[in-house]
Scaffold this motif. Structure first.
Motif, short mmCIF file in Angstrom:
data_model
loop_
_atom_site.label_atom_id
_atom_site.label_comp_id
_atom_site.label_asym_id
_atom_site.label_seq_id
_atom_site.Cartn_x
_atom_site.Cartn_y
_atom_site.Cartn_z
N PRO A 76 -9.70 23.78 -6.03
CA PRO A 76 -8.14 23.89 -5.62
C PRO A 76 -7.86 23.06 -4.25
O PRO A 76 -6.73 22.86 -3.93
N ALA A 77 -8.92 22.56 -3.64
CA ALA A 77 -8.51 21.56 -2.40
C ALA A 77 -8.13 20.44 -2.87
O ALA A 77 -7.81 19.48 -2.06
N ASP A 78 -8.46 19.88 -4.18
CA ASP A 78 -8.22 18.52 -4.61
C ASP A 78 -6.62 18.58 -4.68
O ASP A 78 -5.96 18.98 -5.74
N HIS A 79 -5.76 18.13 -3.66
CA HIS A 79 -4.32 17.80 -3.89
C HIS A 79 -3.90 16.51 -4.41
O HIS A 79 -2.97 16.47 -5.08
N VAL A 80 -4.42 15.70 -3.92
CA VAL A 80 -4.01 14.21 -4.37
C VAL A 80 -5.41 13.30 -4.48
O VAL A 80 -6.60 13.67 -4.00
N ILE A 81 -5.18 12.02 -5.00
CA ILE A 81 -6.25 11.11 -5.25
C ILE A 81 -5.45 9.84 -4.79
O ILE A 81 -4.34 9.52 -5.06
N PHE A 82 -6.27 9.01 -3.80
CA PHE A 82 -5.84 7.51 -3.55
C PHE A 82 -6.37 6.54 -4.49
O PHE A 82 -7.40 6.46 -4.71
N THR A 83 -5.51 5.68 -4.90
CA THR A 83 -6.06 4.39 -5.66
C THR A 83 -5.54 3.29 -4.97
O THR A 83 -4.58 3.31 -4.30
N ILE A 84 -6.34 2.37 -4.63
CA ILE A 84 -5.94 1.08 -4.16
C ILE A 84 -6.30 -0.27 -5.09
O ILE A 84 -7.43 -0.18 -6.03
N ASP A 85 -5.11 -0.77 -5.31
CA ASP A 85 -5.13 -2.19 -6.21
C ASP A 85 -5.91 -3.07 -5.40
O ASP A 85 -5.46 -4.23 -4.62
N ASP A 86 -7.18 -3.19 -5.50
CA ASP A 86 -8.16 -4.34 -4.86
C ASP A 86 -7.61 -6.02 -5.29
O ASP A 86 -7.86 -6.87 -4.70
N ASP A 87 -6.83 -6.03 -6.38
CA ASP A 87 -6.58 -7.45 -6.69
C ASP A 87 -5.15 -7.82 -5.93
O ASP A 87 -4.88 -8.85 -5.87
N VAL A 88 -4.71 -6.73 -5.29
CA VAL A 88 -3.36 -6.97 -4.63
C VAL A 88 -3.63 -6.95 -3.11
O VAL A 88 -2.93 -7.67 -2.26
N CYS A 89 -4.34 -5.79 -2.66
CA CYS A 89 -4.66 -5.74 -1.33
C CYS A 89 -5.04 -6.84 -0.28
O CYS A 89 -6.05 -7.53 -0.72
N THR A 90 -4.64 -7.26 0.55
CA THR A 90 -5.14 -8.42 1.32
C THR A 90 -6.04 -8.09 2.69
O THR A 90 -6.15 -8.75 3.54
N ARG A 91 -6.01 -6.66 2.82
CA ARG A 91 -6.86 -6.14 3.94
C ARG A 91 -6.18 -6.55 5.21
O ARG A 91 -6.72 -6.74 6.41
N CYS A 92 -5.02 -6.08 5.34
CA CYS A 92 -4.14 -6.44 6.51
C CYS A 92 -4.25 -5.28 7.55
O CYS A 92 -3.85 -5.40 8.74
N ALA A 93 -4.98 -4.11 7.20
CA ALA A 93 -5.28 -3.10 7.92
C ALA A 93 -4.08 -2.24 8.61
O ALA A 93 -4.21 -1.55 9.45
N LEU A 94 -2.73 -2.68 8.15
CA LEU A 94 -1.69 -1.75 8.62
C LEU A 94 -1.84 -0.23 8.40
O LEU A 94 -1.60 0.63 9.22
N CYS A 95 -2.61 0.10 7.20
CA CYS A 95 -2.62 1.36 6.84
C CYS A 95 -3.75 1.89 7.81
O CYS A 95 -3.59 3.08 8.08
N VAL A 96 -4.78 1.26 8.15
CA VAL A 96 -5.53 1.72 9.05
C VAL A 96 -5.15 1.81 10.53
O VAL A 96 -5.28 3.07 11.13
N ASP A 97 -4.22 1.11 10.95
CA ASP A 97 -3.60 1.42 12.28
C ASP A 97 -2.54 2.47 12.04
O ASP A 97 -2.40 3.27 13.04
N ARG A 98 -1.90 2.54 10.94
CA ARG A 98 -0.91 3.71 10.84
C ARG A 98 -1.46 5.11 10.83
O ARG A 98 -0.82 5.83 10.98
N CYS A 99 -2.54 5.30 10.11
CA CYS A 99 -3.37 6.45 9.97
C CYS A 99 -3.47 7.38 11.17
O CYS A 99 -4.08 7.05 12.03
N PRO A 100 -2.62 8.54 11.35
CA PRO A 100 -2.69 9.38 12.43
C PRO A 100 -4.31 10.28 12.42
O PRO A 100 -4.50 10.51 13.71
N THR A 101 -4.72 10.40 11.18
CA THR A 101 -6.12 11.13 11.46
C THR A 101 -7.24 10.03 11.47
O THR A 101 -8.48 10.58 11.51
#
Length: 138
Positions: free
Chosen positions: A80-105
């Motif tokens: 029941p703790a499984d609420h979501v799953i993240f998928t990342i399209d590695d063919d498109v991702c440039t590793r700009c790290a904006l998601c890393v910077d934005r993540c509050p946790t």
């Protein structure tokens, strides 16, 4: 005059992912030499900040029901703790790290596959430790 649709239609979301544990040899060959990206879903607060800020729209937050099949791994959504799953399209991702910077946790990590440094490095993981789950389309 050209027309611009201010509310373009939503993209079609997949609901037929296959979740499969991958072995170290495959991971070493498949991961781009730049860096891999990992989201620790156990600590994620599901704010969708990473999805919103991604300029390439390569991070997707989907329900466990989007996984149609699993191979040698537990089916997401059973717990029941499984609420979501993240998928990342590695063919498109440039590793700009904006998601890393934005993540509050701080649960998003950019790392390198390989042997850990002698002194330890929080951004480097061995190819057999922790990040052995991959998504392949069914």
């Amino acid at each position: 005059m050209a027309k611009v649709d201010a509310n373009p239609p939503m993209p079609e979301f997949r609901a037929d992912y296959v979740l499969q544990e991958v072995d170290a040899a495959w991971l070493s060959k498949a991961v781009k030499p730049k860096q891999f990206i990992h989201i620790d879903q156990s600590e994620c607060i599901m704010c969708e900040g990473c999805v919103d800020i991604c300029p390439w729209k390569c991070i997707h937050m989907v329900t466990p029901g989007a996984i149609a099949e699993t191979v040698d791994i537990e089916q997401p959504g059973v717990d029941p703790a499984d609420h979501v799953i993240f998928t990342i399209d590695d063919d498109v991702c440039t590793r700009c790290a904006l998601c890393v910077d934005r993540c509050p946790t701080g649960v998003i990590i950019l790392g390198k596959v390989g042997d850990p440094a002698a002194a330890g490095d929080a951004h480097q993981r061995t190819n057999t430790h922790g990040y052995g789950y991959g998504m392949r389309l069914g």
